[in-house]
Enzyme design. Structure first.
Site, short mmCIF file in Angstrom:
data_model
loop_
_atom_site.label_atom_id
_atom_site.label_comp_id
_atom_site.label_asym_id
_atom_site.label_seq_id
_atom_site.Cartn_x
_atom_site.Cartn_y
_atom_site.Cartn_z
N HIS A 206 -37.41 19.53 -74.30
CA HIS A 206 -37.50 20.09 -75.66
C HIS A 206 -38.27 19.18 -76.61
O HIS A 206 -38.05 17.98 -76.66
CB HIS A 206 -36.14 20.49 -76.22
CG HIS A 206 -35.16 19.39 -76.47
ND1 HIS A 206 -35.14 18.67 -77.65
CD2 HIS A 206 -34.14 18.89 -75.73
CE1 HIS A 206 -34.15 17.79 -77.62
NE2 HIS A 206 -33.54 17.89 -76.45
N GLU B 243 -34.13 23.15 -79.50
CA GLU B 243 -32.97 22.95 -78.64
C GLU B 243 -31.79 22.41 -79.44
O GLU B 243 -30.65 22.78 -79.21
CB GLU B 243 -33.31 21.96 -77.50
CG GLU B 243 -32.24 21.85 -76.43
CD GLU B 243 -31.15 20.81 -76.71
OE1 GLU B 243 -30.14 20.83 -76.01
OE2 GLU B 243 -31.30 19.98 -77.63
N GLU B 244 -32.10 21.53 -80.40
CA GLU B 244 -31.02 20.78 -81.06
C GLU B 244 -30.15 21.63 -81.98
O GLU B 244 -28.97 21.37 -82.11
CB GLU B 244 -31.61 19.60 -81.86
CG GLU B 244 -32.26 18.53 -81.00
CD GLU B 244 -31.27 17.75 -80.14
OE1 GLU B 244 -30.08 18.09 -80.13
OE2 GLU B 244 -31.70 16.80 -79.46
N HIS C 242 -29.24 10.95 -80.85
CA HIS C 242 -29.11 11.53 -82.20
C HIS C 242 -28.94 10.47 -83.29
O HIS C 242 -28.38 10.77 -84.34
CB HIS C 242 -27.93 12.51 -82.28
CG HIS C 242 -28.08 13.71 -81.38
ND1 HIS C 242 -27.16 14.72 -81.36
CD2 HIS C 242 -29.04 14.07 -80.50
CE1 HIS C 242 -27.54 15.65 -80.48
NE2 HIS C 242 -28.68 15.26 -79.95
ZN LIG Z 1 -31.93 16.83 -75.85
#
Ligand SMILES: [Zn+2]
Length: 471
Positions: free
Chosen positions: A264, A310-311, A420
């Protein structure tokens, strides 16, 4: 004397030509410096790439230009409308017992605070059950802090996802969630929270570092009231235009049959999205680049897909799956790399029943048998664990349609330390491990695309547009 091949695999597979091609790919990957340079262009040159951001647009254009430069076929952008969440200015501090800044990051999808912020007493809990067992008004008008130590990502991430909803149900005005990760160096880790329900008040939700969560927990455990001031400018703008990026190495015999490989392209809006998932994108791009450069065209087409969003939405994965209009009969397998680029250990396969999350045991067994027959080729890389359990977010919709899904796996020893957070930057990627991951991924994608038989047996046939009983 040749070893007897496992059941379901002919003695001719992998044939000498396929074996040689895989070994050439591994050799080229292990000598490669291009992948790391490309990753540094993405990380240092463009930076993080949240859906809706200008930097994600730049990354999309960069990836398409790179694929064209690599000589791939069918390079194209696939339009996707993505959610556009904006963090805004944010900060938090403990105002009582003494002023101390808190290391925090708002959670994706969260609303902001009212202007001027929220100042409230903190109630610390270590589980949803503990919150539910408090006296009815204990959390009302307060900030709930979930200080839940990390067990596994899957287990602990629910506090990030559902913390706001549970807090709102108990009358809280905001929630703080201890970083979902085993380690922080006062580095909070963001991530998406679940969408707000329609019935409960929408309250702000933020991550705090492990250190800050434990400090507030220690104080309240000693009976010292903790009061926090939280200010968040988070808001959601109208959906933005974005694109998945696609490029292919055409198959030499059955170009209409497809093996997908991707990662992604979007990331969170802190750090550089280096391990999550810059490396996955670069591994997919470089796998097809090496095949193209070495003139190694497998029987089937290998399609590199860089998904967006995606996130915080999964819209890119959905757009790709929707583009097939229910017909996955030509999709033999889909690889996803979204576990970083620490030491590679192997691959996981998942095959689901059409329209469900349950496993298609017969096709899974077929696929595992074929993957295990290839495993000795990957022993030198330490990437020869071929197990079940595959399935990541971006290949999820394809798997639900019946496509065999293969997850690229690494040790993930430190992955969730960085994930993250502001620390997910290029320095966390070891160039040697990146090369080993590339060798493993490129070779297995090639072999699956070159295998005369489909990995897990035929993908489900296309639904008939005007079959019996339809109108
Ligand atoms: Zn990822």
């Amino acid at each position: 004397v040749a070893a007897t091949p496992p059941r379901g695999v002919t003695s001719a597979w992998p044939d000498p030509a396929a074996r040689t091609a895989a070994e050439r790919l591994m050799g080229a990957a292990l000598a490669d410096t291009h992948a790391y340079l490309r990753l540094s262009e993405l990380c240092d040159g463009i930076g993080n790439r949240l859906s809706g951001s200008e930097s994600l647009d730049r990354a999309v254009q960069w990836a398409a230009a790179a694929m064209r430069g690599d000589g791939l076929s069918g390079v194209r952008l696939q339009p996707v409308m993505v959610p556009h969440w904006v963090r805004g200015e944010e900060h938090a501090e403990m105002v009582s017992p003494g002023p101390q800044p808190l290391a925090m990051l708002g959670l994706g999808r969260s609303v902001g605070t009212p202007p001027g912020g929220i100042t409230a007493d903190v109630v610390v809990v270590t589980s949803f059950e503990a919150l539910d067992s408090l006296p009815a008004d204990r959390a009302r008008g307060r900030i709930v802090l979930y200080d839940v130590p990390f067990k596994s990502y899957g287990e602990t991430v629910r506090y990030r996802g559902a913390g706001a909803e549970h807090g709102a149900r108990r009358g809280a005005v905001a929630v703080l969630v201890r970083t979902v990760g085993p380690v922080s160096l006062r580095s909070p880790h963001t991530g998406a929270m679940a969408a707000y329900g329609d019935t409960l008040p929408k309250i702000p939700s933020a991550a705090v570092s492990i250190e800050d969560a434990e400090m507030m927990h220690r104080l309240t455990a000693r009976g010292v009231p903790v009061r926090v001031h939280l200010e968040m400018g988070a808001h959601t703008e109208p959906d933005a235009r974005s694109n998945n990026v696609i490029g292919e190495v055409r198959g030499r015999e059955r170009p209409d049959e497809i093996v997908v490989v991707g990662g992604h392209l979007d990331s969170w809006d802190v750090g550089q999205g280096a391990q999550d998932d810059g490396v996955g994108c670069v591994l997919a791009m470089e796998s097809v680049r090496l095949m193209q450069r070495l003139g190694l065209h497998p029987r089937r087409t290998v399609r590199c897909v860089l998904w967006v969003n995606e996130e915080n939405g999964g819209r890119g994965a959905k757009a790709y799956a929707d583009s097939l209009h229910g017909d996955v009969s030509h999709h033999v397998a889909a690889f996803e790399s979204d576990g970083g680029a620490e030491r590679p250990i192997g691959f996981q396969l998942g095959v689901r029943r059409v329209g469900s999350d349950s496993t298609d045991a017969a096709r899974l067994a077929t696929g595992l048998t074929r993957l295990k027959a290839l495993a000795p080729l990957f022993a030198g890389l330490g990437a020869d664990q071929m197990t079940d359990g595959g399935g990541d977010a971006d290949i999820g919709p394809l798997m639900t349609m019946g496509v065999a899904g293969i997850s690229h796996r690494t040790t993930m020893e430190h992955y969730f330390d960085w994930h993250h957070s502001r620390a997910d930057m290029l320095d966390k990627v070891d160039p040697v491990e990146l090369r080993k991951n590339l060798a493993a991924l490129a070779a297995l994608v090639y072999l699956v695309a070159d295998d005369p038989e489909p990995l897990a047996g035929p993908s489900p046939a296309a639904p008939r547009a005007h079959g019996p009983g339809t109108h």
